[in-house]
Scaffold this active site. Structure first.
Site, PDB file in Angstrom:
ATOM      1  N   CYS A  45      39.323  56.448  38.524  1.00 45.58           N
ATOM      2  CA  CYS A  45      39.060  54.809  37.083  1.00 45.58           C
ATOM      3  C   CYS A  45      39.017  55.925  35.945  1.00 45.58           C
ATOM      4  O   CYS A  45      39.890  56.429  35.036  1.00 45.58           O
ATOM      5  CB  CYS A  45      38.503  54.426  37.085  1.00 45.58           C
ATOM      6  SG  CYS A  45      37.625  53.341  36.171  1.00 45.58           S
ATOM      7  N   HIS A  94      30.201  46.335  32.648  1.00 50.60           N
ATOM      8  CA  HIS A  94      30.448  44.739  31.703  1.00 50.60           C
ATOM      9  C   HIS A  94      30.735  43.839  32.464  1.00 50.60           C
ATOM     10  O   HIS A  94      30.335  42.305  32.645  1.00 50.60           O
ATOM     11  CB  HIS A  94      32.111  45.240  31.679  1.00 50.60           C
ATOM     12  CG  HIS A  94      31.947  46.019  29.665  1.00 50.60           C
ATOM     13  ND1 HIS A  94      31.410  46.228  28.943  1.00 50.60           N
ATOM     14  CD2 HIS A  94      33.100  46.749  29.828  1.00 50.60           C
ATOM     15  CE1 HIS A  94      31.393  46.960  28.174  1.00 50.60           C
ATOM     16  NE2 HIS A  94      32.294  47.889  28.781  1.00 50.60           N
ATOM     17  N   SER A 135      32.655  49.892  33.012  1.00 47.92           N
ATOM     18  CA  SER A 135      33.407  48.558  33.421  1.00 47.92           C
ATOM     19  C   SER A 135      33.107  47.714  34.066  1.00 47.92           C
ATOM     20  O   SER A 135      32.793  46.639  34.598  1.00 47.92           O
ATOM     21  CB  SER A 135      34.831  48.810  33.903  1.00 47.92           C
ATOM     22  OG  SER A 135      35.713  49.981  33.021  1.00 47.92           O
ATOM     23  N   CYS A 158      30.762  53.711  36.774  1.00 52.99           N
ATOM     24  CA  CYS A 158      31.795  52.825  35.538  1.00 52.99           C
ATOM     25  C   CYS A 158      30.653  51.860  34.416  1.00 52.99           C
ATOM     26  O   CYS A 158      30.640  51.181  34.686  1.00 52.99           O
ATOM     27  CB  CYS A 158      32.799  53.124  36.043  1.00 52.99           C
ATOM     28  SG  CYS A 158      34.365  52.840  34.444  1.00 52.99           S
ATOM     29  N   HIS A 204      34.571  50.246  41.826  1.00 58.18           N
ATOM     30  CA  HIS A 204      36.473  50.521  41.687  1.00 58.18           C
ATOM     31  C   HIS A 204      36.523  52.225  42.022  1.00 58.18           C
ATOM     32  O   HIS A 204      37.473  52.678  41.943  1.00 58.18           O
ATOM     33  CB  HIS A 204      36.719  50.043  40.593  1.00 58.18           C
ATOM     34  CG  HIS A 204      36.149  49.643  39.510  1.00 58.18           C
ATOM     35  ND1 HIS A 204      35.391  50.311  38.467  1.00 58.18           N
ATOM     36  CD2 HIS A 204      36.476  50.620  38.537  1.00 58.18           C
ATOM     37  CE1 HIS A 204      35.237  50.825  37.515  1.00 58.18           C
ATOM     38  NE2 HIS A 204      35.772  51.137  37.015  1.00 58.18           N
TER      39      HIS A 204
END
Length: 362
Positions: A163, A43, A40, A38, A59
């Site tokens: 997610c 990041h 995320s 992902c 996650h």
């Protein structure tokens, strides 16, 4: 077990041998089956958001329950589950007023650096990532970080709803509450953006405008429900969206890339009374600028965290949407990789070559 460890930001993940503790009270040990890559995660890996290191990222995942600790009542060994980073306590003000995604119960939603669930042969502590750490062959999590799903739901696709799908779909349905017939623009056609487009179609949006610079992703967006396509390489996307709506703009704009310019564009393409929903993770410390006069026409801007989900209700519904042919999860998966190929998978993500890559564990 094998796990991908992040030692330093902007450095490759390293596959290490680590061990995980036995389940304590209300904890669940899961055999990880699939984990999605992902943005995320990226990041944090690039240091755009802080997290104590070293850590095992990841996650977005699915798995099978192996063991449960004392006081666990929700699952039992053999259950198929999807994880969700928005673990909830069920007793704080946010949970009891219907917003569990914003749970403040730090005894369950452990703060960064608090969890002690891993062991390895190094002196420094190995930190769990946002209460999950799914780039590992096993996960030890609180029972309120998982949702049971039907066993006939493919676990490779089920991971995605943990997610990316719930974030995009939920932003449309839960946060913005798009109504049948309303007009929607989605900026960014990665995994979360595709979920927002598919979610808008499920919600009955009348006009769904997909905005992306990748022609391949734009074509996929049409399969998921987009009625119009906008490529910013062809000119100002705000102007293009307004031209397609008779100069008016859209009632809902969703920013899914996590960038200053696209957040400002989302607000700029709104019709009077419209709402811009920021779904992407704008880098920590970045500020966006808007024209104050635009608020006189009752335009709004808001954030959406994990699709404002109630994940024990939403995720089983998403499973049903998939099994009934309404949610097109098969089209999300661009690559299936091994844990050892994780760095290549993230490189392909950064290059825009994939919608979603998934790690399949043995």
């Amino acid at each position: 077990m094998k796990a991908a460890v992040l030692y330093e930001v902007n450095k490759p993940l390293v596959i290490e041998e680590v061990s995980v503790n036995k389940p304590g009270p209300r904890e669940v040990l899961i055999r990880t089956k699939v984990a999605g890559l992902c943005h995320s995660d990226l990041h944090f890996m690039e240091g755009l958001y802080p997290w104590p290191l070293p850590t095992i990222p990841g996650h977005e995942s699915s798995g099978i329950v192996e063991q449960v600790g004392s006081d666990v009542t929700y699952v039992q060994p053999g259950d198929h589950v999807v994880t969700c980073l928005s673990v909830f306590c069920g007793t704080c003000d946010m949970c009891t007023t219907g917003r569990p995604v914003l749970c403040t119960g730090t005894d369950v939603k452990l703060l960064p650096g608090v969890a002690n669930r891993f062991n390895w042969n190094k002196p420094e502590k190995l930190n769990q990532f946002i209460n999950l750490s799914s780039f590992a062959e096993q996960m030890l999590v609180h029972e309120n970080a998982v949702v049971k799903i039907r066993k006939d739901m493919p676990l490779d696709l089920a991971a995605l709803i943990g997610c990316g799908v719930i974030t995009g779909y939920g932003a449309v349905v839960n946060t913005a509450k798009v109504r049948p017939g309303e007009s929607v623009a989605v900026i960014g056609c990665g995994g979360v953006g595709m979920a927002a487009i598919n979610g808008a179609a499920i919600a009955g949006a009348g006009r769904i405008i997909a905005v992306d610079t990748n022609p391949v992703k734009l074509q996929l967006a049409t399969k998921l429900g987009a009625t119009d396509l906008v490529n910013p390489n062809d000119g100002d996307p705000v102007k293009q969206v307004k031209d397609k709506t008779g100069g008016l703009g859209v009632e809902h704009a969703f920013e899914v890339l996590g960038a200053k310019i696209t957040a400002e564009q989302a607000f700029g393409m709104l019709a009077p009374g419209g709402t811009a929903t920021i779904v992407g993770m704008i880098p920590f410390g970045t500020k966006i600028e808007l024209h104050g006069a635009d608020f006189l026409r009752e335009r709004r801007i808001q954030g959406s965290s994990m699709g404002s989900n109630h994940f024990r209700q939403d995720m089983p519904r998403l499973v049903e949407f998939y099994l009934n042919g309404k949610l097109h999860l098969d089209d999300w998966v661009s690559a299936r990789i091994k844990l050892s190929e994780i760095n290549e998978g993230f490189a392909n993500m950064k290059a825009g070559k994939t919608v979603r890559s998934i790690i399949e564990f043995n």
